[in-house]
Design an enzyme around this catalytic site. Structure first.
Site, short mmCIF file in Angstrom:
data_model
loop_
_atom_site.label_atom_id
_atom_site.label_comp_id
_atom_site.label_asym_id
_atom_site.label_seq_id
_atom_site.Cartn_x
_atom_site.Cartn_y
_atom_site.Cartn_z
N CYS A 97 -26.92 -62.15 10.99
CA CYS A 97 -26.82 -61.49 12.29
C CYS A 97 -27.60 -62.43 13.22
O CYS A 97 -28.63 -62.98 12.82
CB CYS A 97 -27.49 -60.12 12.21
SG CYS A 97 -27.32 -59.22 13.75
N ASN A 139 -26.01 -52.00 17.17
CA ASN A 139 -26.67 -52.67 18.31
C ASN A 139 -25.98 -53.99 18.69
O ASN A 139 -26.54 -54.79 19.42
CB ASN A 139 -28.15 -52.90 18.02
CG ASN A 139 -28.38 -53.77 16.79
OD1 ASN A 139 -27.43 -54.13 16.10
ND2 ASN A 139 -29.61 -54.11 16.53
N GLU A 151 -22.87 -59.42 26.34
CA GLU A 151 -23.51 -59.02 27.60
C GLU A 151 -23.44 -60.15 28.61
O GLU A 151 -23.65 -61.31 28.26
CB GLU A 151 -24.97 -58.69 27.27
CG GLU A 151 -25.77 -58.07 28.40
CD GLU A 151 -27.17 -57.67 27.91
OE1 GLU A 151 -27.31 -56.60 27.30
OE2 GLU A 151 -28.11 -58.45 28.14
N GLY A 183 -32.99 -57.96 24.90
CA GLY A 183 -33.72 -56.69 25.09
C GLY A 183 -32.76 -55.56 24.80
O GLY A 183 -31.67 -55.75 24.28
N HIS A 238 -37.26 -61.01 17.34
CA HIS A 238 -35.81 -61.15 17.51
C HIS A 238 -35.23 -60.18 18.52
O HIS A 238 -34.03 -60.21 18.79
CB HIS A 238 -35.09 -60.99 16.17
CG HIS A 238 -34.80 -59.56 15.77
ND1 HIS A 238 -35.76 -58.58 15.73
CD2 HIS A 238 -33.66 -58.96 15.38
CE1 HIS A 238 -35.21 -57.44 15.34
NE2 HIS A 238 -33.93 -57.64 15.13
#
Lengths: 137, 484
Positions: free
Chosen positions: B104, B208, B212, B382, B407
């Protein structure tokens, strides 16, 4: 059949109970399927596929986790949710079962894995079998 | 009953560095160390992550210290945000120390556009990104691989995507390890894992994971920002995902295998999720090679998502949108063989990072030439609707954290609690009013990832900055978030 959702910072956790070990395993499967797609098994009217599984593990707790992992993998590969299960052999360390699945369009939640963390099958004072199961989502 | 770690068991080494000494529990082989400001530490003590860290300190062959970063939170077996180095080749390798989502990680793309260039098109851009990037939660993605092609992905990593026109050669230069772990061997990846991976390339998944669009809201270090190609107001795109079902299956397969194999090596542990075997054992080698193959799949996945983002970008902005270049791609769930100085001696170790980012300082041979004088880009996403950071790794990370850094923000509320506390439609509207467009598969997913569910990323980043492990370079603020 009792499934209670617990809080875990990283993941989804449930506490599951059953009158016998096979009942506990069925309820745990229902708990997992409810995370994948809530209420799906309650509305299933037909099965589209069936698969044979054979799982052998070092303890009854590991057997439960490995059983769920096996079915989760089948769910992803077959694109089906397996609501039905028939155990043709069930002992402490081994089970043989036929699972019945229904095809679906989209999961609501993706379970990465069923973890062994904090899973421990034990007998309650009421004589039920219970364990907690943590799903990595 | 296991004794819960409390504040009185912890010794202060620095304002940002704490230690649970070896004497806390008889089976600890090394101390457990925590990189965090005291305010964060007070929060960390609340869950069971420090007890999990103490369990990590008992792993056979562990060196120097078991560590957690300031974004630590409770996982299963290893805490998330954990770092452990074991001796090479006879120390153990533990799949739980890498996590189910192998490799990941995050990739940051930098654009040639400024916020004012795209403000009016954020709606169409979000929609286009959502259409181009499948979540893969149902019938998979748009690419179907044959078994032969999948094996090529597992052995070649991101290079497979470049060879098949899903990117340019330069993308590889700015990817950790050039997007390929050399020890991969696809024969140790199960048929089931391969089945799960055959239609998931180019998908983000749920949880999650996200894509973005951000703008650079602040520059802290002009020189390094220039080297990374960042300037104030610039639009960048952040991708966060991993090896999808293939990696999850590899981890599941090998944790199960190792649980049975541990007895052969006389390994007894407090938590089954720490299941491990010696690295140089047959099972250890098979897992490592399979893990490397899954890591390659993840790098290829982020490369193909890059291609999808570029396609969406061009569909919305045409030629005037320019080209999206890879700034860097870094894993945060992985095990690597690295050299570190322990007790004054350079030693080869197997560094497990589970929810921790590599943060090598200037001069490292591992870095692309363009960044070699400045340190490795460390990308810290974030929570949805807050801010993210770009940092640069420093030499201090090699001294105290085996070259590692935080991370992310770090979860503080369970998903269930977040859903209880957050009204997702209201949150979506609130974020929209603040100029942040959200496209998600469900309101449930929005509630689970709400900012209130996470720690304060600013405080997490301040800790690593103050410690010197990594230095702040730029702050990113979101304008569009795409979730599975």
């Amino acid at each position: 059949m009792i499934i209670e959702h617990l809080s875990h910072t990283a993941d989804e956790a449930i506490k599951v109970e059953g009158f016998g070990l096979d009942d506990l395993f069925r309820n745990a499967l229902k708990g997992m399927n409810n995370i994948l797609k809530k209420g799906f098994c309650d509305t299933v009217k037909r099965f589209d596929c069936q698969m044979q599984i054979e799982v052998e593990s070092t303890s009854k707790t590991c057997l439960l986790i490995d059983f769920l992992s096996e079915i989760l993998t089948l769910s992803y590969v077959q694109k089906a949710i397996f609501c039905g299960v028939y155990f043709s052999h069930f002992s402490k360390n081994k089970l043989v079962a036929t699972v019945y699945g229904t095809w679906f369009d989209q999961f609501e939640e993706e379970i990465k894995a069923i973890t062994y963390h904090e899973a421990h099958i034990r007998r309650t004072e009421k004589g039920l079998w219970e364990t907690c199961i943590i799903f990595d989502v | 009953m296991m004794q819960k770690v409390a504040k009185e068991h912890i010794i202060k080494l620095e304002d940002y560095f704490w230690e649970i000494p070896k004497s806390f529990r008889a089976d600890m082989l090394v101390p457990a160390q925590i990189l965090a400001f005291e305010e964060l530490l007070d929060d960390i003590i609340e869950d069971r992550s420090l007890n999990q860290l103490v369990n990590v300190a008992t792993l056979p062959g562990i060196k120097k210290a078991a560590l957690v970063m300031p974004d630590v939170h409770e996982g299963y077996g290893f805490p998330i945000g954990g770092v452990a180095a074991t001796s090479h080749p006879d120390g153990v390798i533990s799949p739980g120390g890498i996590g189910y989502d192998i490799n990941c990680g995050v990739r940051l793309l930098r654009s040639e556009l400024q916020l004012e260039d795209i403000r009016e098109q954020l709606g169409p851009l979000s929609k286009e990104l959502y259409e181009q990037i499948p979540s893969g939660m149902g019938q998979g993605g748009n690419i179907r691989l044959s078994l032969e092609e999948l094996d090529q992905v597992l052995s070649q990593g991101a290079a497979w995507a470049i060879e098949n026109n899903y990117g340019i050669e330069e993308d590889l230069k700015f990817t950790e390890n050039k997007g390929k772990m050399e020890f991969s061997d696809e024969q140790f990846v199960s048929v089931m894992a391969k089945n799960r991976g055959s239609d998931q390339l180019g998908t983000i998944g749920s949880g999650n994971h996200f894509v973005e669009v951000d703008y650079v809201s602040e520059i802290y270090d002009q020189e390094v920002a220039r080297a990374f190609g960042l300037e104030k107001g610039q639009i960048v795109v952040l991708i966060h995902t991993g090896s999808r079902g293939l990696g999850h299956q590899v981890a599941t397969d090998y944790i199960r295998k190792m649980m049975s194999a541990m007895a052969d090596y006389d390994i007894k542990l407090r938590d089954r999720e720490l299941a491990c075997v010696p690295f140089n054992s047959e099972e250890g080698q098979e897992y490592f090679k399979a893990m490397c193959a899954a890591a390659n799949y993840a790098w290829c996945n982020r490369q193909i998502i890059t291609w999808e983002v570029r396609k969406a970008w061009e569909n919305v902005f045409g030629k005037k949108g320019g080209f999206l270049k890879v700034l860097y791609d870094v894993a945060h769930n992985i095990a690597k063989i690295e050299e570190h100085t322990i007790a004054g001696k350079e030693q080869k170790v197997i560094v497990h990072r589970k929810g921790a980012t590599r943060a090598f300082g200037p001069g490292s041979r591992e870095l692309p030439e363009a960044y070699r004088d400045f340190g490795q880009p460390v990308i810290i996403p974030g929570s949805m609707g807050t801010c993210s950071y770009v940092l640069a790794g420093s030499h201090r990370s090699k001294e105290i954290t085996f070259g590692s850094c935080c991370h992310g923000a770090g979860r503080r509320l369970s998903r269930r609690e977040a859903k209880r506390q957050v009204n997702a439609p209201n949150l979506k509207e609130e974020l929209q009013e603040r100029g942040i467009h959200i496209k998600a598969g469900s309101f449930r997913g929005i509630a689970e990832e709400a900012p209130v569910a996470y720690k304060d990323v600013n405080m997490v980043v301040e800790t690593v900055h103050t410690s010197g492990v990594a230095k702040k370079v730029a702050k990113l603020n979101p304008v569009a978030v795409i979730k599975g």
